[in-house]
Write an enzyme that holds these catalytic residues in place. Structure first.
Site, PDB file in Angstrom:
ATOM      1  N   LYS A   1       0.838  -1.200   0.000  1.00 28.37           N
ATOM      2  CA  LYS A   1       0.000   0.000   0.000  1.00 28.37           C
ATOM      3  C   LYS A   1       0.875   1.253   0.000  1.00 28.37           C
ATOM      4  O   LYS A   1       0.650   2.188  -0.771  1.00 28.37           O
ATOM      5  CB  LYS A   1      -0.887  -0.048   1.238  1.00 28.37           C
TER       6      LYS A   1
ATOM      7  N   ARG B   1      -3.039   3.084   8.486  1.00 28.90           N
ATOM      8  CA  ARG B   1      -3.285   1.763   7.889  1.00 28.90           C
ATOM      9  C   ARG B   1      -2.040   0.900   7.985  1.00 28.90           C
ATOM     10  O   ARG B   1      -0.923   1.400   7.876  1.00 28.90           O
ATOM     11  CB  ARG B   1      -3.601   1.894   6.394  1.00 28.90           C
TER      12      ARG B   1
ATOM     13  N   GLY C   1      -5.509 -10.412   6.963  1.00 26.94           N
ATOM     14  CA  GLY C   1      -5.435 -10.858   8.359  1.00 26.94           C
ATOM     15  C   GLY C   1      -4.900  -9.789   9.292  1.00 26.94           C
ATOM     16  O   GLY C   1      -4.899  -9.968  10.497  1.00 26.94           O
TER      17      GLY C   1
ATOM     18  N   MET D   1      -4.267  -5.476  10.535  1.00 27.95           N
ATOM     19  CA  MET D   1      -5.101  -4.533  11.266  1.00 27.95           C
ATOM     20  C   MET D   1      -6.109  -3.769  10.394  1.00 27.95           C
ATOM     21  O   MET D   1      -5.831  -3.454   9.255  1.00 27.95           O
ATOM     22  CB  MET D   1      -4.179  -3.523  11.931  1.00 27.95           C
TER      23      MET D   1
ATOM     24  N   ARG E   1      -5.622   0.293  -8.299  1.00 26.66           N
ATOM     25  CA  ARG E   1      -5.081  -1.071  -8.445  1.00 26.66           C
ATOM     26  C   ARG E   1      -5.545  -1.617  -9.784  1.00 26.66           C
ATOM     27  O   ARG E   1      -6.457  -1.055 -10.406  1.00 26.66           O
ATOM     28  CB  ARG E   1      -5.568  -1.962  -7.305  1.00 26.66           C
TER      29      ARG E   1
ATOM     30  N   HIS F   1     -15.531 -43.682 -20.749  1.00 29.30           N
ATOM     31  CA  HIS F   1     -16.036 -43.602 -22.107  1.00 29.30           C
ATOM     32  C   HIS F   1     -16.845 -42.313 -22.292  1.00 29.30           C
ATOM     33  O   HIS F   1     -16.647 -41.556 -23.249  1.00 29.30           O
ATOM     34  CB  HIS F   1     -16.884 -44.839 -22.401  1.00 29.30           C
TER      35      HIS F   1
ATOM     36  N   ARG G   1      -8.211 -40.551 -33.391  1.00 27.92           N
ATOM     37  CA  ARG G   1      -8.356 -41.910 -32.827  1.00 27.92           C
ATOM     38  C   ARG G   1      -9.315 -42.674 -33.725  1.00 27.92           C
ATOM     39  O   ARG G   1     -10.536 -42.487 -33.665  1.00 27.92           O
ATOM     40  CB  ARG G   1      -8.920 -41.840 -31.414  1.00 27.92           C
TER      41      ARG G   1
ATOM     42  N   ARG H   1      -4.011 -42.280 -35.880  1.00 33.49           N
ATOM     43  CA  ARG H   1      -3.515 -43.377 -35.076  1.00 33.49           C
ATOM     44  C   ARG H   1      -4.242 -44.658 -35.464  1.00 33.49           C
ATOM     45  O   ARG H   1      -5.477 -44.673 -35.555  1.00 33.49           O
ATOM     46  CB  ARG H   1      -3.756 -43.077 -33.593  1.00 33.49           C
TER      47      ARG H   1
ATOM     48  N   SER I   1       4.825 -39.043 -30.683  1.00 44.00           N
ATOM     49  CA  SER I   1       3.811 -38.266 -29.973  1.00 44.00           C
ATOM     50  C   SER I   1       3.630 -38.892 -28.597  1.00 44.00           C
ATOM     51  O   SER I   1       3.315 -40.076 -28.491  1.00 44.00           O
ATOM     52  CB  SER I   1       2.493 -38.283 -30.753  1.00 44.00           C
TER      53      SER I   1
ATOM     54  N   GLY J   1       1.887 -40.011 -25.541  1.00 42.05           N
ATOM     55  CA  GLY J   1       0.531 -40.271 -25.047  1.00 42.05           C
ATOM     56  C   GLY J   1       0.594 -40.251 -23.531  1.00 42.05           C
ATOM     57  O   GLY J   1       0.755 -41.277 -22.882  1.00 42.05           O
TER      58      GLY J   1
ATOM     59  N   ASN K   1      -1.529 -39.746 -21.291  1.00 42.66           N
ATOM     60  CA  ASN K   1      -2.577 -40.390 -20.468  1.00 42.66           C
ATOM     61  C   ASN K   1      -2.080 -41.761 -20.045  1.00 42.66           C
ATOM     62  O   ASN K   1      -2.053 -42.093 -18.857  1.00 42.66           O
ATOM     63  CB  ASN K   1      -3.880 -40.552 -21.260  1.00 42.66           C
TER      64      ASN K   1
ATOM     65  N   CYS L   1      -0.007 -35.745 -27.208  1.00 42.44           N
ATOM     66  CA  CYS L   1      -1.431 -35.772 -27.536  1.00 42.44           C
ATOM     67  C   CYS L   1      -2.277 -36.281 -26.362  1.00 42.44           C
ATOM     68  O   CYS L   1      -3.467 -36.458 -26.487  1.00 42.44           O
ATOM     69  CB  CYS L   1      -1.692 -36.591 -28.794  1.00 42.44           C
TER      70      CYS L   1
ATOM     71  N   TYR M   1       5.037 -29.723 -31.035  1.00 42.28           N
ATOM     72  CA  TYR M   1       3.618 -29.357 -30.976  1.00 42.28           C
ATOM     73  C   TYR M   1       2.933 -29.961 -29.759  1.00 42.28           C
ATOM     74  O   TYR M   1       3.449 -30.891 -29.140  1.00 42.28           O
ATOM     75  CB  TYR M   1       2.882 -29.797 -32.251  1.00 42.28           C
TER      76      TYR M   1
HETATM   77  C1  PEP Z   1      -2.618 -41.227 -24.349  1.00 44.48           C
HETATM   78  O1  PEP Z   1      -2.420 -42.323 -23.865  1.00 44.48           O
HETATM   79  O2  PEP Z   1      -2.181 -40.181 -23.885  1.00 44.48           O
HETATM   80  C2  PEP Z   1      -3.429 -41.116 -25.567  1.00 44.48           C
HETATM   81  C3  PEP Z   1      -3.533 -39.995 -26.231  1.00 44.48           C
HETATM   82  O3  PEP Z   1      -4.122 -42.219 -25.930  1.00 44.48           O
HETATM   83  P1  PEP Z   1      -5.545 -42.595 -25.318  1.00 44.48           P
HETATM   84  O4  PEP Z   1      -5.974 -41.486 -24.419  1.00 44.48           O
HETATM   85  O5  PEP Z   1      -6.431 -42.791 -26.486  1.00 44.48           O
HETATM   86  O6  PEP Z   1      -5.215 -43.847 -24.599  1.00 44.48           O
HETATM   87 MG    MG Z   2      -2.989 -44.032 -25.019  1.00 47.66          MG
END
Ligand code: PEP
Ligand code: MG
Length: 924
Positions: free
Chosen positions: A23, A94, A103, A105, A340, A456, A562, A618, A805, A807, A809, A873, A893
């Site tokens: 302040k 202040r 928290g 004064m 501010r 799913h 996919r 894929r 790439s 994956g 996940n 991906c 990418y």
């Molecule tokens: C992954 O495994 O990151 C992937 C893109 O494949 P999926 O999600 O289709 O298993």
């Molecule tokens: Mg996968």
């Protein structure tokens, strides 16, 4: 030499928040740039630390002398006298540390008031009621904050006078009532402290300064610092700001107000705000008077309005950011009390970024960095009207963003039927399966009571850009009764519900929403982002519709198509089932031959839509049992069919008997057809064949079992059909003059040998297609990296693969040995809450483990193939902090679902702009 403990606002370094507090530094900064700020001074955080460290808690030597000098300076600048009876100087006191800390004064206002100065103030304002109100507030606040008197003591006295006066609201109290209250408050102080209220202004100030310093070590502040992990490195000690009070209620040439330098709702470049003539801020808070829009000042106080416009441009040109400021006009002098950065919604942020960059107020870098990528979500999906407050009946996982409203329908067939009539439908299931896909197409959104963010329902809904709430386990779904219950609330088929896939909330009834706004300004901002970014941003898109949508969001290609999703269409799934239940290769080939032209046409369309951008396709990944109904469902169906078979036998008997009894009676041909058991027998044979296959395909752990390239290598005809479809579509496009850059990607690879074998097929099909179509095909061949071994062998894989790439996940599941569904539903929330894991690694890329592996794999891959294109991906490809990491390790990418693309584009630009700066690491 005595240390400098006190800085006048015109002396302090506006950047030194550590010394002057946030302040204090800001007040110095505003003064330094020539804004009219009521004069004052800052006592440094170092003074606070000196007091805290002193065993007797004494002020450091020289500090109070400097305070007195500071006061003299304020007296001189304001033309008033501290403690003066005719022209009294009142000040605010202040606290303020380097970090904003609610928290600490409370502010003490009107310090310096006593019986004598009060008369001076009355003479100045001519408003006795206001002055007594200010007086009683001062005694009350000073008593509570500086003298530690419990608030209740004052409240009792206040209530007594109010009741005696018969006043319903505080505003009904007269000046006399308030004078009486002030007297009683003075008595409270005497009673509680055993001493009279300190009426010498200098004594008041000294007590107040000490109270501010003490508040740094007070429980509230200590708890706050612990809770928000504020370390001494971030903020150490509090400063004290002492500033002249100015009043907006000194007549019709006085006013008070708040302003924004631009409209925070729309971002429009107009001053926005409200004000009140001859009033103080309290009047607005108490609802005594309704403020006017600031534009009205142009007529009411034209000269001051111009000054306000000047203030606005001064603020913006200095801070280079939309400012939210407070002002007071005292007897024709405009003061800026505070400023501010203005808080704005996404729409306003984007518009102001673009316009400020166009006006040269900020550069492109600043325009891009001032927006948190995630906030763009607000502009991409419809969202619940924030004005509406309704309680959700349950909360699930925010699986696919956006809001959907519709009638609850409990199975896909009905959803399709109703959807065709134009009804808005929400498909409600315990969980969904591939055979529900037609229900997805017909629905506005999907709600499931089971399953995680990669269930799913979640994955398919995200791919389609439809809102989805998954795993709302507070809802008990009874599909057979077409009914759902959440606690004591329930709904049946046809009931209107609202789901919010951005937050996971589920509501009964229709909650109003506001539409998404993909504005032209957002387009401009994202083009600027693309200029800065090094990472390219691709889409995860599986169908021509997805591709079209991805383009709208600015996808630079498709990073993951996919192909299994293409088999889910209503006319395709039965062919897929044929392929799976085929007894031998010939039978399978017949079915595959039917699928080939369908796939080819899909690819052709996607290539055409995305031309000339790259499209990574894929090959089939999931275990094939996923295309079949569950064993449990099949057994149930077969039971029903056998039952029906018996009934039909009975009907046959009936039909014969009727004929025998009455030759003339006409048996309706429909009945004859219906009673024909051949149809039922055929259905039984088919279902039994499927059941047999389902049992044969059963795996203990299908996600680690017969899927991906392993499946491809055992059933070569599936992959070869897909490769052919891709290459023939490529040839057709090339012949039609459409520029295409397809990439064939193999999933679940763990050894170079797997890639080598698929490559042999690719080469042979290439030769055949090139010959047939008489073209030279242009495409790449590459591999997913989603298995730990594949990462470790990246240098070998790179001998076959032209691109990788990640994956992430699957790779995250593999690195942690967590099954995502189980982890998210069982122990991950506890892990996150107790700090075992900081984040959910399925949402925020685990830089230390998964990321480390990725970094090495990139190096190893590029060791073999230096120009290797490498992307990501998995879902992390749309997560800003993870994108920063991907940039840092040199990926080419990121690929994410359509609606995440704008967020990823901005995050990619920010990653490039912050390259080398610590922030990128911090974000991760
Ligand atoms: C992954 O495994 O990151 C992937 C893109 O494949 P999926 O999600 O289709 O298993
Ligand atoms: Mg996968």
């Amino acid at each position: 030499m005595i240390k400098k403990w006190v800085f006048a606002f015109n002396e302090g370094d506006g950047k030194d928040k550590k010394l002057l507090g946030g302040k204090g530094a800001n007040l110095c900064e505003m003064t330094r740039i020539g804004l009219k700020v009521p004069p004052g001074f800052v006592i440094t955080t170092e003074a606070c630390l000196a007091v805290v460290a002193d065993p007797e808690k004494k002020f450091p030597p020289g500090m109070m002398d400097q305070v007195h000098a500071g006061l003299a300076d304020v007296e001189q600048k304001s033309g008033r006298v501290f403690g003066g009876r005719t022209n009294p100087l009142l000040v605010s006191v202040r606290s303020g540390s380097a970090m904003s800390m609610p928290g600490m004064m409370d502010t003490i206002l009107n310090l310096g008031l006593n019986a004598g100065t009060l008369q001076g103030l009355i003479a100045q304002t001519g408003n006795e009621r206001f002055c007594y109100d200010a007086y009683r507030r001062f005694i009350q606040l000073f008593g509570k904050v500086a003298l530690g008197i419990p608030e209740a003591e004052f409240d009792t006295e206040f209530a007594a006078v109010k009741s005696k006066a018969g006043a319903k609201h505080d505003v009904d109290l007269s000046a006399r009532d308030l004078a009486a209250i002030s007297e009683r408050f003075l008595n409270v102080v005497r009673r509680s402290t055993g001493k009279p209220f300190p009426d010498k202004p200098l004594e008041q100030l000294e007590i107040a300064i000490r109270a501010v310093f003490d508040s740094w070590g007070g429980k509230r502040a200590v708890d706050y610092r612990r809770e928000f992990r504020i370390t001494p490195d971030m903020a150490n000690g509090t400063a004290v700001n002492v500033q002249q009070m100015v009043f907006g209620n000194m007549g019709n040439d006085s006013a008070t107000g708040v302003g924004f330098t631009r409209d925070p709702g729309t971002g429009e470049n107009v001053m926005f705000g409200e004000y009140l003539v001859n009033a103080q801020g309290e009047d607005v808070v108490a609802g005594i008077r309704t403020p006017k829009p600031v534009a009205a000042m142009a007529d009411e106080m034209p000269v001051l309005y111009n000054e306000l416009l000047n203030l606005r441009s001064q603020l913006e040109s200095h801070y280079r950011e939309v400012q939210d400021f407070e002002f007071t006009i005292e007897k024709g002098t405009l003061y800026c009390l505070q400023t501010r950065n203005g808080k704005m919604n996404a729409h306003a942020l984007v518009r102001t970024s673009v316009e400020m960059a166009n006006n040269g107020l900020i550069d492109k870098r600043q325009a891009l960095l001032r927006i948190q990528p995630e906030i763009l979500d607000q502009m991409l999906f419809p969202r619940l009207d924030p004005k509406v407050t309704k309680k959700p009946i349950a909360k699930g996982l925010p699986a696919s963003p956006g809001v959907a409203v519709g009638v609850a329908v409990f199975d896909a067939d009905r959803a399709e039927k109703l959807g065709r009539t134009g009804e808005r439908v929400i498909l409600v299931r315990e969980e969904t399966k591939p055979e529900d896909i037609h229900g997805f197409f017909a629905s506005q959104g999907i709600l499931t009571s089971r399953g995680g963010k990669t269930s799913h329902a979640a994955v398919v809904a995200r791919g389609m850009g439809k809102p989805c709430v998954s795993g709302a386990d507070g809802i008990h779904v009874d599909v057979s009764m077409r009914h759902a219950r959440a606690g004591d609330q329930e709904f049946g088929e046809g009931a209107l519900i609202t789901i919010d896939g951005t937050t996971g909330a589920v509501y009964l009834g229709e909650v109003p929403m506001i539409e998404a706004e993909f504005s032209p300004e957002l387009g401009t901002l994202l083009s600027m982002a693309d200029e800065m970014a090094k990472l390219r941003v691709m889409a995860n898109a599986d169908t021509p519709d997805d591709a079209q949508r991805a383009l709208k969001y600015g996808a630079m290609g498709i990073g993951l198509c996919r192909t299994e999703r293409m088999f889910n269409g209503t006319e395709r799934l039965p062919i897929m089932v044929e392929i799976i239940i085929a007894e031998n290769q010939e039978e399978r080939q017949v079915a595959l031959d039917r699928l080939l032209p369908i796939q080819r046409e899909d690819f052709r369309q996607i290539f055409r839509i995305m031309s000339p951008r790259p499209v990574t396709i894929r090959l089939l990944d999931p275990p094939i049992h996923e295309f079949l109904p569950s064993e449990h469902l099949l057994v149930e169906d077969l039971d029903h069919l056998h039952h029906l078979r018996e009934i039909l036998q009975g009907m046959q008997v009936l039909s014969d008997a009727v004929t025998f009894m009455n030759q003339t009676r006409d048996i309706h041909p429909q009945v004859q057809k219906f009673t024909d058991p051949v149809l039922v027998d055929e259905a039984i044979v088919k279902k039994e064949a499927i059941l047999k296959k389902v049992r044969a395909l059963h795996e203990v752990n299908p996600m680690l079992g017969h899927r991906g390239v392993r499946l491809g290598l055992t059933f070569p005809e599936i992959y070869t059909m897909q490769i052919r479809a891709i290459l023939e579509a490529t040839a057709e496009c090339q012949k039609a003059g459409i520029e295409v850059h397809p990439e064939i990607m193999v999933p679940q690879v763990c050894t170079a040998q797997e890639l080598k074998r698929v490559k042999v097929w690719v080469d042979s099909i290439r030769t055949s297609v090139e010959k047939t179509y008489e073209v030279k095909l242009d495409f790449r061949f590459g591999s997913m990296l989603e298995v730990v071994r594949a990462c470790m062998r990246a240098n070998h894989l790179a001998e076959e693969a032209e691109f990788f790439s990640f994956g992430t996940n699957d790779l995250t599941q593999a690195v942690f040995s967590f099954s995502r569904e189980d982890a998210e539903n069982k122990f991950l929330p506890m892990y996150n809450q107790s700090g075992i894991l900081q984040d959910n690694p399925f949402e925020v890329l685990d830089v230390k483990g998964v990321g480390r592996l990725m970094e090495e794999a990139v190096k190893w891959g590029r060791h073999t193939r230096p120009d290797m294109k490498v992307g990501i991906c998995g879902e992390h490809g749309g997560h800003p902090a993870s994108i920063h990491f991907c940039h840092r390790i040199g990926l080419t990418y990121v690929s994410c679902s359509g609606p995440r693309i704008p967020i990823a584009r901005l995050a990619a630009a920010q990653a490039a702009l912050l390259e080398g700066e610590k922030m990128a690491d911090k974000a991760v």
